[in-house]
Design a protein around this motif. Sequence first.
Motif, PDB file in Angstrom:
ATOM      1  N   LEU A   2      65.757  37.375  36.313  1.00 41.31           N
ATOM      2  CA  LEU A   2      65.068  38.568  35.835  1.00 41.31           C
ATOM      3  C   LEU A   2      64.044  38.963  36.885  1.00 41.31           C
ATOM      4  O   LEU A   2      63.372  38.105  37.455  1.00 41.31           O
ATOM      5  CB  LEU A   2      64.366  38.292  34.510  1.00 41.31           C
ATOM      6  CG  LEU A   2      65.269  37.865  33.354  1.00 41.31           C
ATOM      7  CD1 LEU A   2      64.430  37.442  32.163  1.00 41.31           C
ATOM      8  CD2 LEU A   2      66.200  38.984  32.977  1.00 41.31           C
ATOM      9  N   SER A  13      66.606  31.626  34.818  1.00 35.61           N
ATOM     10  CA  SER A  13      66.755  30.833  33.602  1.00 35.61           C
ATOM     11  C   SER A  13      68.083  30.092  33.657  1.00 35.61           C
ATOM     12  O   SER A  13      68.924  30.349  34.514  1.00 35.61           O
ATOM     13  CB  SER A  13      66.696  31.730  32.365  1.00 35.61           C
ATOM     14  OG  SER A  13      67.830  32.555  32.305  1.00 35.61           O
ATOM     15  N   TRP A  21      69.223  36.438  26.771  1.00 38.38           N
ATOM     16  CA  TRP A  21      68.975  37.768  27.354  1.00 38.38           C
ATOM     17  C   TRP A  21      70.132  38.714  27.041  1.00 38.38           C
ATOM     18  O   TRP A  21      69.919  39.878  26.692  1.00 38.38           O
ATOM     19  CB  TRP A  21      68.747  37.663  28.854  1.00 38.38           C
ATOM     20  CG  TRP A  21      68.398  38.988  29.435  1.00 38.38           C
ATOM     21  CD1 TRP A  21      69.227  39.832  30.132  1.00 38.38           C
ATOM     22  CD2 TRP A  21      67.154  39.680  29.322  1.00 38.38           C
ATOM     23  NE1 TRP A  21      68.561  40.981  30.475  1.00 38.38           N
ATOM     24  CE2 TRP A  21      67.292  40.911  29.987  1.00 38.38           C
ATOM     25  CE3 TRP A  21      65.936  39.367  28.734  1.00 38.38           C
ATOM     26  CZ2 TRP A  21      66.241  41.826  30.067  1.00 38.38           C
ATOM     27  CZ3 TRP A  21      64.897  40.279  28.818  1.00 38.38           C
ATOM     28  CH2 TRP A  21      65.062  41.492  29.484  1.00 38.38           C
ATOM     29  N   GLN A  22      71.353  38.225  27.152  1.00 44.97           N
ATOM     30  CA  GLN A  22      72.532  39.044  26.852  1.00 44.97           C
ATOM     31  C   GLN A  22      72.476  39.548  25.410  1.00 44.97           C
ATOM     32  O   GLN A  22      72.753  40.718  25.132  1.00 44.97           O
ATOM     33  CB  GLN A  22      73.792  38.211  27.080  1.00 44.97           C
ATOM     34  CG  GLN A  22      75.086  38.945  26.815  1.00 44.97           C
ATOM     35  CD  GLN A  22      76.283  38.021  26.976  1.00 44.97           C
ATOM     36  OE1 GLN A  22      76.304  36.904  26.468  1.00 44.97           O
ATOM     37  NE2 GLN A  22      77.265  38.496  27.722  1.00 44.97           N
ATOM     38  N   ILE A  24      69.749  39.828  23.546  1.00 43.43           N
ATOM     39  CA  ILE A  24      68.635  40.769  23.443  1.00 43.43           C
ATOM     40  C   ILE A  24      69.095  42.158  23.871  1.00 43.43           C
ATOM     41  O   ILE A  24      68.771  43.157  23.224  1.00 43.43           O
ATOM     42  CB  ILE A  24      67.440  40.300  24.311  1.00 43.43           C
ATOM     43  CG1 ILE A  24      66.771  39.081  23.678  1.00 43.43           C
ATOM     44  CG2 ILE A  24      66.426  41.428  24.508  1.00 43.43           C
ATOM     45  CD1 ILE A  24      65.742  38.404  24.571  1.00 43.43           C
ATOM     46  N   GLU A  25      69.854  42.214  24.952  1.00 43.49           N
ATOM     47  CA  GLU A  25      70.371  43.506  25.435  1.00 43.49           C
ATOM     48  C   GLU A  25      71.266  44.181  24.401  1.00 43.49           C
ATOM     49  O   GLU A  25      71.373  45.399  24.368  1.00 43.49           O
ATOM     50  CB  GLU A  25      71.140  43.320  26.735  1.00 43.49           C
ATOM     51  CG  GLU A  25      70.256  43.059  27.932  1.00 43.49           C
ATOM     52  CD  GLU A  25      71.045  42.937  29.215  1.00 43.49           C
ATOM     53  OE1 GLU A  25      72.127  42.310  29.210  1.00 43.49           O
ATOM     54  OE2 GLU A  25      70.568  43.479  30.224  1.00 43.49           O
ATOM     55  N   VAL A  56      61.563  34.159  24.151  1.00 41.66           N
ATOM     56  CA  VAL A  56      61.063  35.520  23.954  1.00 41.66           C
ATOM     57  C   VAL A  56      59.566  35.580  24.231  1.00 41.66           C
ATOM     58  O   VAL A  56      59.085  36.507  24.891  1.00 41.66           O
ATOM     59  CB  VAL A  56      61.398  36.038  22.534  1.00 41.66           C
ATOM     60  CG1 VAL A  56      60.634  37.305  22.207  1.00 41.66           C
ATOM     61  CG2 VAL A  56      62.903  36.261  22.402  1.00 41.66           C
ATOM     62  N   LEU A  59      59.013  35.682  27.922  1.00 37.64           N
ATOM     63  CA  LEU A  59      59.344  36.997  28.468  1.00 37.64           C
ATOM     64  C   LEU A  59      58.232  38.003  28.189  1.00 37.64           C
ATOM     65  O   LEU A  59      57.847  38.780  29.064  1.00 37.64           O
ATOM     66  CB  LEU A  59      60.662  37.513  27.876  1.00 37.64           C
ATOM     67  CG  LEU A  59      61.930  36.783  28.277  1.00 37.64           C
ATOM     68  CD1 LEU A  59      63.115  37.331  27.475  1.00 37.64           C
ATOM     69  CD2 LEU A  59      62.192  36.904  29.760  1.00 37.64           C
ATOM     70  N   LEU A  65      59.526  41.720  28.667  1.00 34.60           N
ATOM     71  CA  LEU A  65      60.079  42.176  27.395  1.00 34.60           C
ATOM     72  C   LEU A  65      58.933  42.694  26.537  1.00 34.60           C
ATOM     73  O   LEU A  65      57.858  42.087  26.521  1.00 34.60           O
ATOM     74  CB  LEU A  65      60.789  41.002  26.679  1.00 34.60           C
ATOM     75  CG  LEU A  65      61.456  41.297  25.355  1.00 34.60           C
ATOM     76  CD1 LEU A  65      62.651  42.233  25.543  1.00 34.60           C
ATOM     77  CD2 LEU A  65      61.908  40.010  24.707  1.00 34.60           C
TER      78      LEU A  65
END
Length: 68
Positions: A2, A13, A21-22, A24-25, A56, A59, A65
């Motif tokens: 990231l 990560s 992350w995937q 979250i997207e 989270v 991030l 994020l």
Amino acid sequence: MLLDASGGFVWSSNQVGARIWQLIEQRRSGAEIALQLAGDYGIAHERARGDVAAFVAALVERGLLVQD
């Protein structure tokens, strides 16, 4: 990996972090992500919830994020 282009910060990560992350997207909730991880990796749901929350939080703390 990231990248915070404005702050010049790069964060890498592991495979689980990349999966989080995937998800979250895909606009999944924390609870949905934890359930998915528990199934994907065969771990206890409680552990998955803790891992998602910690990832989270990291991030958010780094400005990568924004929670809404």
